[in-house]
Enzyme design. Structure first.
Site, mmCIF file in Angstrom:
data_model
loop_
_atom_site.group_PDB
_atom_site.id
_atom_site.type_symbol
_atom_site.label_atom_id
_atom_site.label_comp_id
_atom_site.label_asym_id
_atom_site.label_seq_id
_atom_site.Cartn_x
_atom_site.Cartn_y
_atom_site.Cartn_z
ATOM 1 N N HIS A 13 31.033 40.838 32.525
ATOM 2 C CA HIS A 13 30.518 39.774 33.393
ATOM 3 C C HIS A 13 29.161 40.143 34.009
ATOM 4 O O HIS A 13 28.432 39.271 34.446
ATOM 5 C CB HIS A 13 31.531 39.510 34.512
ATOM 6 C CG HIS A 13 31.948 38.082 34.641
ATOM 7 N ND1 HIS A 13 31.605 37.077 33.757
ATOM 8 C CD2 HIS A 13 32.727 37.487 35.577
ATOM 9 C CE1 HIS A 13 32.147 35.940 34.153
ATOM 10 N NE2 HIS A 13 32.828 36.155 35.251
ATOM 11 N N TYR A 17 28.808 36.647 44.188
ATOM 12 C CA TYR A 17 29.828 36.728 43.155
ATOM 13 C C TYR A 17 29.605 35.584 42.175
ATOM 14 O O TYR A 17 28.998 34.567 42.488
ATOM 15 C CB TYR A 17 31.252 36.744 43.721
ATOM 16 C CG TYR A 17 31.521 38.009 44.491
ATOM 17 C CD1 TYR A 17 31.960 39.156 43.855
ATOM 18 C CD2 TYR A 17 31.276 38.052 45.858
ATOM 19 C CE1 TYR A 17 32.174 40.325 44.560
ATOM 20 C CE2 TYR A 17 31.483 39.222 46.576
ATOM 21 C CZ TYR A 17 31.932 40.355 45.920
ATOM 22 O OH TYR A 17 32.123 41.508 46.614
ATOM 23 N N ASN A 64 31.232 33.116 40.741
ATOM 24 C CA ASN A 64 31.654 31.726 40.894
ATOM 25 C C ASN A 64 30.836 30.928 41.896
ATOM 26 O O ASN A 64 30.978 29.706 41.964
ATOM 27 C CB ASN A 64 33.133 31.659 41.271
ATOM 28 C CG ASN A 64 34.030 32.175 40.163
ATOM 29 O OD1 ASN A 64 33.575 32.449 39.053
ATOM 30 N ND2 ASN A 64 35.296 32.311 40.448
ATOM 31 N N ASN A 109 31.673 30.355 34.546
ATOM 32 C CA ASN A 109 31.768 29.878 35.930
ATOM 33 C C ASN A 109 30.474 30.002 36.726
ATOM 34 O O ASN A 109 30.213 29.183 37.603
ATOM 35 C CB ASN A 109 32.911 30.578 36.662
ATOM 36 C CG ASN A 109 34.265 30.099 36.187
ATOM 37 O OD1 ASN A 109 34.407 28.975 35.714
ATOM 38 N ND2 ASN A 109 35.266 30.941 36.294
#
Length: 189
Positions: free
Chosen positions: A19, A64, A66, A112
């Protein structure tokens, strides 16, 4: 000036995960072109660099994954960037490890961070550089997979693709997204 946003998660425990490939790309750009990250006027870190394609503002959201859109919009508003000047670098599990895809616009495709940027910008019309982190067989838990670290045997491929991303970002900065797509969206990258 162009705005290059690398997506990832800010805590040290996420360093080296799939990620966080977006963070790796902008860190690589900063390291090669003499930039260092500092806190921005929002929940992001930034570094200014000058490279052959011109000046770049590198941004790492500290929100983060999202909630990445909040940091992207804050940076865009503070520095007066348009969507045409923005390139977002992120992971993509649907692309094989070691491959990249550049698009001028499009959907989030299940990513996301992109989903939140689209929500906050109110538009899908911004460039993105998707870095493949996928495997032939996807595991049952997608979230566990993207938050896992690259294996030792994968690291040489990851390091190579980060270098390719560096070149793709410079192409975007110098000649635009259409040129970068033509130059880097070919098989065998």
């Amino acid at each position: 000036m162009k705005l290059i946003v690398g997506l990832g998660n800010p805590e040290a425990k996420y360093a080296g995960t799939r990620h966080n490939i977006g963070f790796e790309v902008v860190d690589h750009l900063a390291r090669l072109h003499g930039g260092s990250f500092a806190s921005g006027r929002g929940n992001y870190q930034f570094a200014k660099i000058t490279c052959p394609g011109g000046p770049l503002l590198l941004v790492k959201p500290m929100t983060y994954m999202n909630l990445s859109g909040q940091a992207v919009v804050a940076a865009m508003n503070f520095y007066k960037f348009t969507r045409e000047q923005l390139l977002v670098v992120c992971d993509d599990v649907n692309i094989p490890l070691g491959s990249i895809r550049i698009r001028a616009k499009g959907s989030a495709g299940g990513q996301n961070g992109l989903k939140n940027i689209i929500l906050n910008l109110g538009s899908e019309e911004f460039a993105r550089l998707r870095v493949g982190v996928g495997q032939e067989r996807m595991p049952a838990s997608l979230s566990s997979f993207v938050l896992s670290k690259f294996g030792e045997e994968e690291r040489p491929t990851v390091d190579r693709v980060v270098g390719v991303c560096h070149d793709a970002v410079l192409a975007f900065a110098a000649k635009g997204v259409e040129y970068a797509m033509t130059a880097f969206n070919q098989a065998g990258i």
